[in-house]
Scaffold this motif. Structure first.
Motif, mmCIF file in Angstrom:
data_model
loop_
_atom_site.group_PDB
_atom_site.id
_atom_site.type_symbol
_atom_site.label_atom_id
_atom_site.label_comp_id
_atom_site.label_asym_id
_atom_site.label_seq_id
_atom_site.Cartn_x
_atom_site.Cartn_y
_atom_site.Cartn_z
ATOM 1 N N SER A 157 -9.595 22.479 15.029
ATOM 2 C CA SER A 157 -9.541 21.329 15.931
ATOM 3 C C SER A 157 -8.800 21.695 17.213
ATOM 4 N N SER A 158 -9.555 22.003 18.246
ATOM 5 C CA SER A 158 -8.997 22.333 19.561
ATOM 6 C C SER A 158 -7.975 23.464 19.450
ATOM 7 N N HIS A 159 -6.679 23.127 19.414
ATOM 8 C CA HIS A 159 -5.632 24.150 19.394
ATOM 9 C C HIS A 159 -5.140 24.482 17.991
ATOM 10 N N SER A 160 -5.569 23.737 16.975
ATOM 11 C CA SER A 160 -4.907 23.815 15.681
ATOM 12 C C SER A 160 -5.874 23.907 14.511
ATOM 13 N N LEU A 161 -5.306 24.274 13.372
ATOM 14 C CA LEU A 161 -6.010 24.281 12.101
ATOM 15 C C LEU A 161 -5.337 23.256 11.185
ATOM 16 N N TYR A 162 -6.127 22.288 10.707
ATOM 17 C CA TYR A 162 -5.628 21.242 9.815
ATOM 18 C C TYR A 162 -6.244 21.412 8.437
ATOM 19 N N ALA A 163 -5.566 20.834 7.422
ATOM 20 C CA ALA A 163 -6.068 20.919 6.055
ATOM 21 C C ALA A 163 -5.807 19.606 5.330
ATOM 22 N N LEU A 164 -6.706 19.280 4.418
ATOM 23 C CA LEU A 164 -6.579 18.077 3.607
ATOM 24 C C LEU A 164 -7.258 18.318 2.273
ATOM 25 N N HIS A 165 -6.538 18.059 1.179
ATOM 26 C CA HIS A 165 -7.151 18.129 -0.149
ATOM 27 C C HIS A 165 -7.960 16.858 -0.396
ATOM 28 N N VAL A 166 -9.171 17.018 -0.881
ATOM 29 C CA VAL A 166 -10.070 15.893 -1.133
ATOM 30 C C VAL A 166 -10.685 16.042 -2.527
ATOM 31 N N GLU A 167 -11.329 14.974 -2.997
ATOM 32 C CA GLU A 167 -12.027 15.022 -4.298
ATOM 33 C C GLU A 167 -13.493 15.360 -4.082
ATOM 34 N N ALA A 168 -13.747 16.284 -3.165
ATOM 35 C CA ALA A 168 -15.079 16.806 -2.917
ATOM 36 C C ALA A 168 -14.991 18.319 -2.928
ATOM 37 N N HIS A 169 -16.099 18.957 -3.238
ATOM 38 C CA HIS A 169 -16.156 20.417 -3.299
ATOM 39 C C HIS A 169 -17.319 20.892 -2.449
ATOM 40 N N GLY A 170 -17.102 22.002 -1.737
ATOM 41 C CA GLY A 170 -18.152 22.549 -0.906
ATOM 42 C C GLY A 170 -19.380 22.919 -1.729
ATOM 43 N N ALA A 171 -20.552 22.728 -1.136
ATOM 44 C CA ALA A 171 -21.792 22.982 -1.869
ATOM 45 C C ALA A 171 -21.995 24.460 -2.152
ATOM 46 N N LEU A 223 -15.503 22.960 10.427
ATOM 47 C CA LEU A 223 -14.701 22.814 9.212
ATOM 48 C C LEU A 223 -15.291 23.662 8.096
ATOM 49 N N ALA A 224 -14.505 23.802 7.016
ATOM 50 C CA ALA A 224 -14.950 24.576 5.859
ATOM 51 C C ALA A 224 -14.172 24.119 4.642
ATOM 52 N N GLU A 246 -2.370 17.921 6.805
ATOM 53 C CA GLU A 246 -1.402 18.962 7.157
ATOM 54 C C GLU A 246 -1.898 19.734 8.376
ATOM 55 N N GLN A 247 -0.988 20.065 9.267
ATOM 56 C CA GLN A 247 -1.284 21.027 10.329
ATOM 57 C C GLN A 247 -0.719 22.360 9.856
ATOM 58 N N VAL A 248 -1.601 23.295 9.504
ATOM 59 C CA VAL A 248 -1.130 24.546 8.916
ATOM 60 C C VAL A 248 -0.966 25.658 9.941
ATOM 61 N N PRO A 250 -8.262 27.336 -3.895
ATOM 62 C CA PRO A 250 -8.647 27.872 -5.210
ATOM 63 C C PRO A 250 -9.701 27.037 -5.928
ATOM 64 N N LYS A 251 -9.738 25.726 -5.648
ATOM 65 C CA LYS A 251 -10.699 24.846 -6.314
ATOM 66 C C LYS A 251 -11.824 24.391 -5.395
ATOM 67 N N ASN A 252 -11.895 24.991 -4.205
ATOM 68 C CA ASN A 252 -12.953 24.672 -3.242
ATOM 69 C C ASN A 252 -12.931 23.194 -2.844
ATOM 70 N N ASN A 253 -11.738 22.604 -2.850
ATOM 71 C CA ASN A 253 -11.609 21.182 -2.494
ATOM 72 C C ASN A 253 -10.546 20.949 -1.424
ATOM 73 N N ARG A 254 -10.207 21.992 -0.686
ATOM 74 C CA ARG A 254 -9.292 21.848 0.441
ATOM 75 C C ARG A 254 -10.123 21.948 1.715
ATOM 76 N N LEU A 255 -10.146 20.872 2.475
ATOM 77 C CA LEU A 255 -10.948 20.815 3.683
ATOM 78 C C LEU A 255 -10.144 21.379 4.846
ATOM 79 N N TYR A 256 -10.617 22.481 5.420
ATOM 80 C CA TYR A 256 -9.995 23.080 6.595
ATOM 81 C C TYR A 256 -10.760 22.645 7.841
ATOM 82 N N MET A 257 -10.033 22.225 8.883
ATOM 83 C CA MET A 257 -10.644 21.684 10.085
ATOM 84 C C MET A 257 -10.102 22.394 11.318
#
Length: 363
Positions: free
Chosen positions: A348-362, A334-335, A61-63, A339-346
Motif C-alpha cells: 500500500s503506497s509506502h508500506s506493507l500491511y498484514a491482517l489475519h483472516v478466516e480466508a485462505h488463498g486459492a 495483495l497476497a 498491522e503495519q509490518v 504458515p496457514k495461508n490466511n495472513r493477508l499481505y497488502m
C-alpha cells in the motif's frame, strides 16, 4: 542502503526501524497506530456473508514502511518470507516473518512490478521498464528470461503475473512502465495492443487477450475455469472482466464481473478458496467537474475522498461487494501468506500491511 539492516521488533522499535528505512529510501514514513479494540473497525462488513471471514480478535498491522510505491507481493512458504517491489526505487524488498526484518532482496531490479512464486518455488518477476521482460530467478540465483518480445517486437511493460496448476504462466502487458520517468524510463510502445499473454509449458508465447485497454491485475478462479483481468481504462471505469478458460488455454465468453464506478480504482487482486476476490482499492484520481475554494484558491478536488477509498474491497464470486478493509494508504496489490495461508499481505503506497483472516488463498 545497508541490506543487512534489521527492522527491530516491538511497537516502538518497529517505528524507529521504519523511519530509518524511509530515510534511506527518500520516502515519507507514515505513523501508524494499531487499533486497541476488538473487533478492528478497519474491517468493515458490507454484507453479512463477509462476517465469517473476519477474525474478531485480529487487527491490522503495519509490518514495514519506507517504500515509494509498493507493489507485487509474493509469499514463499518454505522460507517464511514475502517479497514485494518498490518500483520507483528500483528494488525488490524482503519481509521475513521470523524476525520481522525488512531488507533489500535485489537492487537494481529493472523496475520490477508483479511477482509470483511458481509451483517449483522459484520467483517469477515482471520487469516492467527498461528491460521490459518476464524473468525467472533460478534456485542458484541465475536469471532466466521467459519473454521479452512478441512477434518480433518488444513487450510493452509486463505488469502482473500468475501461474496456473499446469505450469503455464499468464501475465499482463500494459503501458504503465514506459509512460513516464517515475517507474522506469519513457519509451515508445512497439506492440499495437496491450495484451494478456500465456507462456505454455514448452515456452511458447501466445497473446490470449488483445482487446483490453491496459490490462492490470489478473487471477484465476479456484477451479481455474475462469480468468479474471482488471481493465485500467476503456469502459470507462476500471473493471474486472471474467473469461472462460478452455482446455487448450484459449479464453472466451468475456463478461464484466465488477465495475469500480467513477471513484474507485481496481488494481492487483487475489482469489480465496471460496472464490471471493480481494481487490486493491483506492482513488482513481478523477477530478470534480467544477473547482471549489480552498485557502482562497480555486482547486479541482478529487471525486471521492482517498481516506474513504483506500484499502481492500472484497467481492463475492458474483461480483457483489461484501467487505472492506480500510487502510491509511492506497492498496495496489495483495497476497495471502503465513504458515496457514490466511495472513493477508497488502502492499500500500509506502508500506506493507498484514491482517489475519478466516480466508485462505486459492493457490
Amino acid at each position: 542502503m545497508n541490506t543487512t539492516r534489521r527492522r527491530l521488533l516491538g511497537a516502538g522499535a518497529a517505528m524507529a526501524g521504519g523511519s530509518l528505512l524511509a530515510s534511506a529510501a527518500g520516502a515519507q514514513s507514515f505513523p501508524f497506530r494499531p487499533n486497541q479494540r476488538y473487533p478492528d473497525p478497519a474491517v468493515q462488513i458490507l454484507d453479512p456473508s463477509f462476517a465469517r471471514y473476519r477474525i474478531y480478535s485480529s487487527t491490522l498491522e503495519q509490518v514495514a514502511t519506507g517504500m515509494r510505491w509498493a507493489e507485487g507481493p509474493a509469499y514463499f512458504p518454505e522460507g517464511g518470507y514475502l517479497l514485494c517491489s518498490d518500483i520507483p526505487n528500483n528494488r525488490i524488498m524482503k519481509y521475513d516473518e521470523k524476525d520481522g526484518s525488512f531488507t533489500v532482496f535485489r537492487e537494481p531490479a529493472n523496475f520490477a512490478n508483479g511477482n509470483v512464486r511458481d509451483r517449483q518455488g522459484r520467483l517469477i518477476t515482471c520487469e516492467h521498464s527498461v528491460t521490459r521482460r518476464l524473468t525467472r530467478t533460478e534456485r542458484d540465483g541465475r536469471i532466466t528470461v521467459l519473454a521479452d518480445s512478441f512477434e518480433g517486437k518488444r513487450l510493452n511493460a509486463p505488469n502482473d503475473v500468475v501461474v496456473r496448476s499446469d505450469d503455464t504462466i499468464w501475465f499482463t502487458d500494459p503501458l504503465f512502465g514506459i509512460n513516464g520517468e517515475w517507474e522506469g524510463s519513457r519509451a515508445r510502445p512497439e506492440q499495437p495492443t496491450t495484451n494478456v499473454y500465456r507462456i505454455a509449458a514448452d515456452g511458447t508465447l501466445r497473446a490470449v487477450i488483445t482487446d483490453i485497454v491496459n490490462p492490470n491485475g489478473l487471477a484465476f478462479s479456484p477451479d481455474e475455469s475462469k480468468l479474471y483481468v482488471v481493465e485500467w481504462r476503456g469502459t470507462p471505469n476500471r473493471s474486472i472482466w471474467s473469461f472462460d478458460v478452455a482446455p487448450d488455454g484459449s479464453v472466451g465468453n468475456k463478461t464484466k464481473l465488477i465495475d469500480a464506478a467513477d471513484q474507485g480504482a481496481l488494481d492487483g487482486f487475489k482469489v480465496d478458496r471460496d472464490g471471493n476476490l480481494w481487490c486493491g482499492w483506492g482513488s482513481n484520481g478523477a477530478l470534480e467537474p467544477e473547482p471549489s475554494m480552498d485557502g482562497g484558491r480555486q482547486v479541482f478536488g478529487l471525486r471521492g475522498k482517498p481516506e474513504d477509498l483506500d484499502g481492500v474491497m472484497v467481492f463475492n464470486p458474483q461480483g457483489k461487494p461484501i467487505g472492506f478493509i480500510r487502510l491509511p494508504e492506497r492498496c495496489a496489490n495483495l497476497a495471502f501468506g503465513g504458515p496457514k495461508n490466511n495472513r493477508l499481505y497488502m502492499t500500500s503506497s509506502h508500506s506493507l500491511y498484514a491482517l489475519h483472516v478466516e480466508a485462505h488463498g486459492a493457490v
